[in-house]
Design a protein around this motif. Sequence first.
Motif, PDB file in Angstrom:
ATOM      1  N   ASP A   1       0.814  -1.222   0.000  1.00 54.72           N
ATOM      2  CA  ASP A   1       0.000   0.000   0.000  1.00 54.72           C
ATOM      3  C   ASP A   1       0.850   1.277   0.000  1.00 54.72           C
ATOM      4  OD1 ASP A   1       0.931  -0.006   2.595  1.00 54.72           O
ATOM      5  OD2 ASP A   1      -1.038  -0.122   3.543  1.00 54.72           O
ATOM      6  N   GLY A   2       2.172   1.131  -0.181  1.00 48.76           N
ATOM      7  CA  GLY A   2       3.044   2.293  -0.347  1.00 48.76           C
ATOM      8  C   GLY A   2       3.676   2.846   0.918  1.00 48.76           C
ATOM      9  N   ARG A   3       3.419   2.254   2.059  1.00 51.42           N
ATOM     10  CA  ARG A   3       4.039   2.741   3.304  1.00 51.42           C
ATOM     11  C   ARG A   3       5.465   2.204   3.430  1.00 51.42           C
ATOM     12  NH1 ARG A   3       0.231   0.805   7.848  1.00 51.42           N
ATOM     13  NH2 ARG A   3      -0.014  -0.920   6.386  1.00 51.42           N
ATOM     14  N   VAL A   4       6.354   3.060   3.933  1.00 48.51           N
ATOM     15  CA  VAL A   4       7.756   2.690   4.102  1.00 48.51           C
ATOM     16  C   VAL A   4       7.989   2.283   5.558  1.00 48.51           C
ATOM     17  CG1 VAL A   4      10.142   3.517   3.987  1.00 48.51           C
ATOM     18  CG2 VAL A   4       8.479   4.242   2.262  1.00 48.51           C
ATOM     19  N   HIS A   5       8.666   1.164   5.730  1.00 44.17           N
ATOM     20  CA  HIS A   5       8.967   0.631   7.066  1.00 44.17           C
ATOM     21  C   HIS A   5      10.435   0.230   7.133  1.00 44.17           C
ATOM     22  CE1 HIS A   5       4.822   0.323   8.554  1.00 44.17           C
ATOM     23  NE2 HIS A   5       4.520   0.101   7.286  1.00 44.17           N
ATOM     24  N   THR A   6      10.944   0.146   8.356  1.00 37.71           N
ATOM     25  CA  THR A   6      12.301  -0.350   8.567  1.00 37.71           C
ATOM     26  C   THR A   6      12.245  -1.521   9.538  1.00 37.71           C
ATOM     27  OG1 THR A   6      12.710   1.182  10.392  1.00 37.71           O
ATOM     28  CG2 THR A   6      13.378   1.908   8.191  1.00 37.71           C
ATOM     29  N   LEU A   7      13.246  -2.378   9.440  1.00 36.29           N
ATOM     30  CA  LEU A   7      13.386  -3.469  10.387  1.00 36.29           C
ATOM     31  C   LEU A   7      14.861  -3.735  10.608  1.00 36.29           C
ATOM     32  CD1 LEU A   7      13.685  -6.916   9.264  1.00 36.29           C
ATOM     33  CD2 LEU A   7      12.467  -5.599   7.556  1.00 36.29           C
ATOM     34  N   GLU A   8      15.152  -4.383  11.706  1.00 30.85           N
ATOM     35  CA  GLU A   8      16.514  -4.809  11.999  1.00 30.85           C
ATOM     36  C   GLU A   8      16.597  -6.309  11.788  1.00 30.85           C
ATOM     37  OE1 GLU A   8      18.047  -3.851  15.821  1.00 30.85           O
ATOM     38  OE2 GLU A   8      18.064  -1.713  15.433  1.00 30.85           O
ATOM     39  N   SER A   9      17.688  -6.729  11.177  1.00 25.88           N
ATOM     40  CA  SER A   9      17.933  -8.152  10.990  1.00 25.88           C
ATOM     41  C   SER A   9      18.035  -8.819  12.356  1.00 25.88           C
ATOM     42  CB  SER A   9      19.234  -8.342  10.209  1.00 25.88           C
ATOM     43  OG  SER A   9      19.661  -9.672  10.280  1.00 25.88           O
TER      44      SER A   9
ATOM     45  N   ASP B   1      -1.227  -6.857   8.026  1.00 24.26           N
ATOM     46  CA  ASP B   1      -2.003  -6.165   9.052  1.00 24.26           C
ATOM     47  C   ASP B   1      -1.121  -5.429  10.054  1.00 24.26           C
ATOM     48  OD1 ASP B   1      -4.382  -7.103   7.941  1.00 24.26           O
ATOM     49  OD2 ASP B   1      -4.291  -8.953   9.128  1.00 24.26           O
ATOM     50  N   ASP B   2       0.138  -5.815  10.155  1.00 20.41           N
ATOM     51  CA  ASP B   2       1.089  -5.197  11.085  1.00 20.41           C
ATOM     52  C   ASP B   2       2.477  -5.231  10.461  1.00 20.41           C
ATOM     53  OD1 ASP B   2       2.518  -4.217  13.227  1.00 20.41           O
ATOM     54  OD2 ASP B   2       2.303  -6.023  14.448  1.00 20.41           O
ATOM     55  N   PRO B   3       2.767  -4.311   9.517  1.00 18.04           N
ATOM     56  CA  PRO B   3       4.053  -4.341   8.810  1.00 18.04           C
ATOM     57  C   PRO B   3       5.273  -4.195   9.712  1.00 18.04           C
ATOM     58  CG  PRO B   3       2.498  -2.924   7.684  1.00 18.04           C
ATOM     59  CD  PRO B   3       1.890  -3.284   9.007  1.00 18.04           C
ATOM     60  N   GLY B   4       5.046  -3.784  10.950  1.00 20.24           N
ATOM     61  CA  GLY B   4       6.150  -3.742  11.901  1.00 20.24           C
ATOM     62  C   GLY B   4       6.670  -5.128  12.238  1.00 20.24           C
ATOM     63  N   GLU B   5       5.840  -6.133  11.996  1.00 20.45           N
ATOM     64  CA  GLU B   5       6.260  -7.520  12.188  1.00 20.45           C
ATOM     65  C   GLU B   5       6.789  -8.013  10.846  1.00 20.45           C
ATOM     66  OE1 GLU B   5       4.574 -11.906  13.427  1.00 20.45           O
ATOM     67  OE2 GLU B   5       3.342 -10.162  13.901  1.00 20.45           O
ATOM     68  N   ALA B   6       8.103  -7.909  10.699  1.00 25.78           N
ATOM     69  CA  ALA B   6       8.750  -8.275   9.435  1.00 25.78           C
ATOM     70  C   ALA B   6      10.064  -8.973   9.725  1.00 25.78           C
ATOM     71  CB  ALA B   6       8.996  -7.020   8.600  1.00 25.78           C
ATOM     72  N   VAL B   7      10.496  -9.790   8.765  1.00 24.20           N
ATOM     73  CA  VAL B   7      11.735 -10.545   8.924  1.00 24.20           C
ATOM     74  C   VAL B   7      12.336 -10.775   7.543  1.00 24.20           C
ATOM     75  CG1 VAL B   7      10.603 -12.801   8.875  1.00 24.20           C
ATOM     76  CG2 VAL B   7      12.771 -12.557  10.052  1.00 24.20           C
TER      77      VAL B   7
END
Length: 134
Positions: A65-73, A95-101
């Motif tokens: 949907d075009g939102r930019v997110h960051t994550l740490e390995s 539903d929760d892009p903060g949960e990424a891997v």
Amino acid sequence: MDLVAGLFAAGGAGFLALGLHLRRRTLRFLARAARAEAEVGDATARTSALSGGSDHSRLRFTTDDGRVHTLESRLGLPGGAYARGRRVAVLYDPDDPGEAVVDSPLELHAPWLIFALLGAGWFAVGLLLLIPWF
């Protein structure tokens, strides 16, 4: 000796149960995850009592949907696990892009596998210590 055996068996059963719980969580995540391509940025330094310190690569990705997110390995290595500027696949929860891997077997499965194997080993040692002839 029975106390030591009981502690090994109980501790092992606990770690094994935790490993199996984490596996179930990972499989549920994989069933609903969406894929995106991420660009590796700088590494973030973390300190730990066990390892002293490590660097975790920071990745930036854009959701459908075009939102930019960051994550740490999850994987911490000196300098970071991935080279700066490299593009890698990530999986995220829509539903929760903060949960990424990062989409790699090591980052997806190492946490549950470590607990499950450690637990199974400790449980087996506890059972073997309970056998009278051992």
